[in-house]
Each structure stands twice: as C-alpha cells, then as structure tokens.
Design a protein around this motif. Structure first.
Motif, PDB file in Angstrom:
ATOM      1  N   LEU A  12       0.741  -0.831   0.015  1.00 18.82           N
ATOM      2  CA  LEU A  12       0.227   0.400   0.275  1.00 18.82           C
ATOM      3  C   LEU A  12       0.654   1.248  -0.132  1.00 18.82           C
ATOM      4  O   LEU A  12       2.119   1.245   0.711  1.00 18.82           O
ATOM      5  CB  LEU A  12      -0.979   0.063   1.058  1.00 18.82           C
ATOM      6  N   ALA A  13       0.410   2.602  -0.583  1.00 21.34           N
ATOM      7  CA  ALA A  13       1.128   3.219  -0.505  1.00 21.34           C
ATOM      8  C   ALA A  13       1.154   4.015   1.265  1.00 21.34           C
ATOM      9  O   ALA A  13       0.478   3.982   2.023  1.00 21.34           O
ATOM     10  CB  ALA A  13      -0.155   4.574  -1.277  1.00 21.34           C
ATOM     11  N   LEU A  14       1.851   4.990   1.562  1.00 20.37           N
ATOM     12  CA  LEU A  14       2.885   5.201   2.735  1.00 20.37           C
ATOM     13  C   LEU A  14       1.508   5.769   3.174  1.00 20.37           C
ATOM     14  O   LEU A  14       1.229   5.961   4.454  1.00 20.37           O
ATOM     15  CB  LEU A  14       3.543   6.221   2.453  1.00 20.37           C
ATOM     16  N   ALA A  15       0.429   6.938   2.836  1.00 19.85           N
ATOM     17  CA  ALA A  15      -0.797   7.354   3.113  1.00 19.85           C
ATOM     18  C   ALA A  15      -2.242   5.923   3.436  1.00 19.85           C
ATOM     19  O   ALA A  15      -2.094   6.915   5.006  1.00 19.85           O
ATOM     20  CB  ALA A  15      -1.340   8.634   1.867  1.00 19.85           C
ATOM     21  N   GLY A  16      -1.526   5.259   2.269  1.00 22.57           N
ATOM     22  CA  GLY A  16      -3.016   4.194   3.255  1.00 22.57           C
ATOM     23  C   GLY A  16      -2.117   3.248   4.382  1.00 22.57           C
ATOM     24  O   GLY A  16      -3.252   3.037   5.442  1.00 22.57           O
ATOM     25  N   PHE A  17      -1.076   3.469   4.582  1.00 22.51           N
ATOM     26  CA  PHE A  17      -0.391   2.405   6.151  1.00 22.51           C
ATOM     27  C   PHE A  17      -1.202   3.521   6.811  1.00 22.51           C
ATOM     28  O   PHE A  17      -0.985   3.322   7.588  1.00 22.51           O
ATOM     29  CB  PHE A  17       0.480   2.830   5.737  1.00 22.51           C
ATOM     30  N   ARG A 211       4.866   0.788  -1.268  1.00 24.31           N
ATOM     31  CA  ARG A 211       5.474   0.671  -0.300  1.00 24.31           C
ATOM     32  C   ARG A 211       5.173  -0.738   0.694  1.00 24.31           C
ATOM     33  O   ARG A 211       4.160  -1.435   0.412  1.00 24.31           O
ATOM     34  CB  ARG A 211       5.054   2.312   0.724  1.00 24.31           C
ATOM     35  N   ILE A 212       6.246  -1.516   1.149  1.00 27.21           N
ATOM     36  CA  ILE A 212       5.625  -2.715   2.404  1.00 27.21           C
ATOM     37  C   ILE A 212       6.448  -2.181   3.112  1.00 27.21           C
ATOM     38  O   ILE A 212       8.198  -2.078   3.442  1.00 27.21           O
ATOM     39  CB  ILE A 212       6.128  -4.072   1.530  1.00 27.21           C
ATOM     40  N   TYR A 213       5.674  -2.309   4.056  1.00 29.63           N
ATOM     41  CA  TYR A 213       6.853  -2.208   5.637  1.00 29.63           C
ATOM     42  C   TYR A 213       6.389  -3.965   6.320  1.00 29.63           C
ATOM     43  O   TYR A 213       5.223  -4.164   6.496  1.00 29.63           O
ATOM     44  CB  TYR A 213       5.834  -1.109   6.365  1.00 29.63           C
ATOM     45  N   THR A 214       7.736  -4.555   6.517  1.00 30.58           N
ATOM     46  CA  THR A 214       7.660  -5.618   7.482  1.00 30.58           C
ATOM     47  C   THR A 214       8.291  -5.375   8.628  1.00 30.58           C
ATOM     48  O   THR A 214       9.478  -4.818   8.575  1.00 30.58           O
ATOM     49  CB  THR A 214       8.555  -6.512   5.879  1.00 30.58           C
ATOM     50  N   SER A 235       8.821 -12.831  10.648  1.00 27.35           N
ATOM     51  CA  SER A 235       7.900 -11.467  10.024  1.00 27.35           C
ATOM     52  C   SER A 235       7.016 -11.702  10.291  1.00 27.35           C
ATOM     53  O   SER A 235       5.810 -12.397  10.258  1.00 27.35           O
ATOM     54  CB  SER A 235       8.581 -11.361   8.399  1.00 27.35           C
ATOM     55  N   TYR A 236       6.233 -10.191  10.245  1.00 25.82           N
ATOM     56  CA  TYR A 236       5.215  -9.889   9.837  1.00 25.82           C
ATOM     57  C   TYR A 236       4.565  -8.556   9.066  1.00 25.82           C
ATOM     58  O   TYR A 236       5.357  -7.940   8.833  1.00 25.82           O
ATOM     59  CB  TYR A 236       5.009  -9.145  11.735  1.00 25.82           C
ATOM     60  N   ASP A 237       4.490  -8.151   8.429  1.00 32.07           N
ATOM     61  CA  ASP A 237       3.797  -7.015   7.666  1.00 32.07           C
ATOM     62  C   ASP A 237       2.576  -6.437   8.719  1.00 32.07           C
ATOM     63  O   ASP A 237       1.960  -6.601   9.397  1.00 32.07           O
ATOM     64  CB  ASP A 237       1.572  -7.939   7.051  1.00 32.07           C
ATOM     65  N   CYS A 238       3.456  -4.920   8.641  1.00 34.57           N
ATOM     66  CA  CYS A 238       3.305  -4.138   9.416  1.00 34.57           C
ATOM     67  C   CYS A 238       2.003  -3.385   9.407  1.00 34.57           C
ATOM     68  O   CYS A 238       1.255  -2.683  10.092  1.00 34.57           O
ATOM     69  CB  CYS A 238       4.263  -3.439   9.115  1.00 34.57           C
ATOM     70  N   LEU A 239       1.244  -3.593   8.126  1.00 40.03           N
ATOM     71  CA  LEU A 239      -0.288  -3.145   8.352  1.00 40.03           C
ATOM     72  C   LEU A 239      -1.507  -3.817   9.187  1.00 40.03           C
ATOM     73  O   LEU A 239      -2.229  -3.688   9.161  1.00 40.03           O
ATOM     74  CB  LEU A 239      -0.255  -3.257   6.831  1.00 40.03           C
ATOM     75  N   GLN A 244       1.331  -2.925  13.767  1.00 40.30           N
ATOM     76  CA  GLN A 244       1.674  -1.872  12.689  1.00 40.30           C
ATOM     77  C   GLN A 244       1.774  -0.805  14.008  1.00 40.30           C
ATOM     78  O   GLN A 244       2.477  -0.100  13.773  1.00 40.30           O
ATOM     79  CB  GLN A 244       0.325  -1.397  12.729  1.00 40.30           C
ATOM     80  N   GLU A 245       1.669  -0.691  15.382  1.00 36.88           N
ATOM     81  CA  GLU A 245       2.104   0.169  16.245  1.00 36.88           C
ATOM     82  C   GLU A 245       3.593   0.269  17.224  1.00 36.88           C
ATOM     83  O   GLU A 245       4.391   0.698  17.522  1.00 36.88           O
ATOM     84  CB  GLU A 245       0.683  -0.238  18.005  1.00 36.88           C
ATOM     85  N   THR A 246       3.690  -1.125  17.056  1.00 37.98           N
ATOM     86  CA  THR A 246       5.356  -1.621  17.023  1.00 37.98           C
ATOM     87  C   THR A 246       5.766  -0.914  15.717  1.00 37.98           C
ATOM     88  O   THR A 246       6.871  -0.559  15.658  1.00 37.98           O
ATOM     89  CB  THR A 246       5.644  -3.120  17.088  1.00 37.98           C
ATOM     90  N   CYS A 247       5.440  -1.118  14.909  1.00 36.41           N
ATOM     91  CA  CYS A 247       6.526  -0.206  14.074  1.00 36.41           C
ATOM     92  C   CYS A 247       6.311   1.399  12.923  1.00 36.41           C
ATOM     93  O   CYS A 247       7.317   1.631  12.512  1.00 36.41           O
ATOM     94  CB  CYS A 247       5.460  -1.097  12.009  1.00 36.41           C
ATOM     95  N   LEU A 248       5.168   1.742  13.945  1.00 33.95           N
ATOM     96  CA  LEU A 248       4.943   2.919  14.180  1.00 33.95           C
ATOM     97  C   LEU A 248       5.541   3.929  14.708  1.00 33.95           C
ATOM     98  O   LEU A 248       5.509   5.104  15.373  1.00 33.95           O
ATOM     99  CB  LEU A 248       3.396   3.168  13.740  1.00 33.95           C
TER     100      LEU A 248
END
Length: 249
Positions: A12-17, A211-214, A235-239, A244-248
């Motif tokens: 997804l794009a960053l805004a969607g993330f 964008r892919i956040y892992t 691994s986990y998908d950051c979405l 997501q709370e850990t990734c952000l």
C-alpha cells in the motif's frame, strides 16, 4: 520481494499505511522457525575461499564476495537503549541480506533462495521468498528465464517490540528480542517471464507508489563465507493490528 515480503506483505502507499484501521492477524504460518543451527566466529567480510565452503554447506551458486550494499537511512528508534554504533553496524548486516537476496533473484538462482543462507529453508520457501520462488518455478517449467526490475530497499529502522507482538511472535515459534528491525521496500518493480521463442509474459508489476513495511525477526549471523549478514527467522506485515503500533514507533 516479489519482495522479501512479496515477501509476504501487503503493498500500500504510505498514506494508506498511516490511515489503516485495525484488522486481525489471522492464523499462524505453518512454517515455524528454529534458532539458527550454526554459530560462527565474527567475520565482517567473506573469506577468499568462500565458494568452496558454501558448496560444502549446500549453498549454491556462489555469490560475489563483495556485493555492493544500498545506501539507505538506518534509524535508531530505541530511545538510545541500543547504541547508535551498534545499530549502524547491525544495519549493514541487513543491507547485506537484501543485497544477497536481490543478487539471487535477479540472476534466477532459486537454489540459493531455498538454502540456509538467508533464512531457515522452510521459512524462506513458504514465507520470505515464496513469490520469487513461484515465479522462478514458472520460468523453469516454461523453459524460460525471468527478466526482473527488482523492488528497492528504501529504509531500515530498529524498534522496540511490544509485549503483545512479542507474545504473538513467540506463539509462531519465532525468536524474539526486545528490539527488532523494520524494513521498507519501494516500487516500481516488474517480473517478466521470457520464453524460449523470445516472447514475454508479465507475471508481476507495481508502481512507484508501492510501499511494503515488514517487521523482521532474526539475528545477525557472523557467517565466515557470506560475511556478517541478517538471518530472518520470522516476520509480520506492518499493516496488521497490533503489529502496526510497533512499526510506527
């Protein structure tokens, strides 16, 4: 990868993330990941005779000894609890991991991606490099090769792992430390199957906004034949919520 996350992550794009609402994690992967089976003495760079040693370990073909590493931001989000010097040093191990992955994929070396070089074989085949290996298998079945514009590494950061995420990861058999790495991949990327008659078939394509956040669980492995390199064991998908709370952070 399709990405060390077609490589299992949602693009997804960053805004969607940033705007994503919570969603369930789903059932654990069938691939559990034991601790790396070997321990190695420290070595920042591969040995001169690394090809012969890798062949003895069943890791083929042999990568170049000094693959160029990407220059991307490496962020320390531990609040200083991990020294900056260590973060930069360990970040280089992840850069080497990505460089080895990209070399193998672009050169159609499925055997390397299925080996113990970058991840436990079961995990690498089922999760980390699943899409890439499926595309390579399709090319082999057609008697052709892949023509690849690979996805790019856009950034790395080391983050604290929340207790909730740590418990979820341990439930999958992952080894979890207090701090783990997030890597960001960016498009565009394409994969074409080139057939023996010269015609091609598009297997995968994504745009520049991808964008892919892992969130990657693993350990830096001081490998005498590959150098100091990341070894991904989960691994986990950051979405995904609550990852997501850990990734952000």
């Amino acid at each position: 990868m399709g990405t060390p996350g077609a490589l299992r992550t949602v693009a997804l794009a960053l805004a969607g993330f940033m705007a994503l609402s919570a969603c369930g994690l789903g059932s654990p992967s069938a691939a559990t990941t034991p601790q790396p089976s070997r321990s190695y003495s420290a070595s920042a760079s591969p040995k001169v005779d690394h090809c012969a040693n890798l062949a003895k370990r069943g890791i083929t073909p042999c990568p170049p000894a000094n693959l160029p590493l990407d220059k991307v931001p490496i962020a320390n989000k531990t609040g200083g609890k991990v020294p900056d010097a260590q973060v930069q040093e360990d970040g280089q191990a992840l850069l080497r991991w990505f460089a080895l992955y990209r070399w193998a994929f672009v050169n159609n070396h499925s055997d390397f991606l299925q080996s113990d070089a970058l991840a436990p074989p079961d995990f690498g085949q089922q999760i980390s490099f699943r899409d890439e290996l499926q595309w390579l298998a399709s090319a082999k079945a057609a008697g052709g090769t892949l023509r690849i514009e690979p996805i790019k590494l856009a950034g790395l950061s080391i983050v604290p792992v929340s207790q909730v995420v740590a418990e979820l990861a341990r439930g999958r058999g992952y080894l979890v430390g207090p701090y783990e790495w997030v890597y960001v991949l960016a498009g565009p990327d394409t994969v074409d199957l080139v057939k023996p008659d010269g015609t091609s078939q598009l297997l995968h394509s994504s745009g520049a906004d991808r964008r892919i956040y892992t969130l990657s669980f693993g350990r830096v492995r001081d490998d005498p034949d590959l150098g100091r390199v990341w070894y991904e064991v989960g691994s986990y998908d950051c979405l995904q919520y609550p990852v997501q709370e850990t990734c952000l952070v």
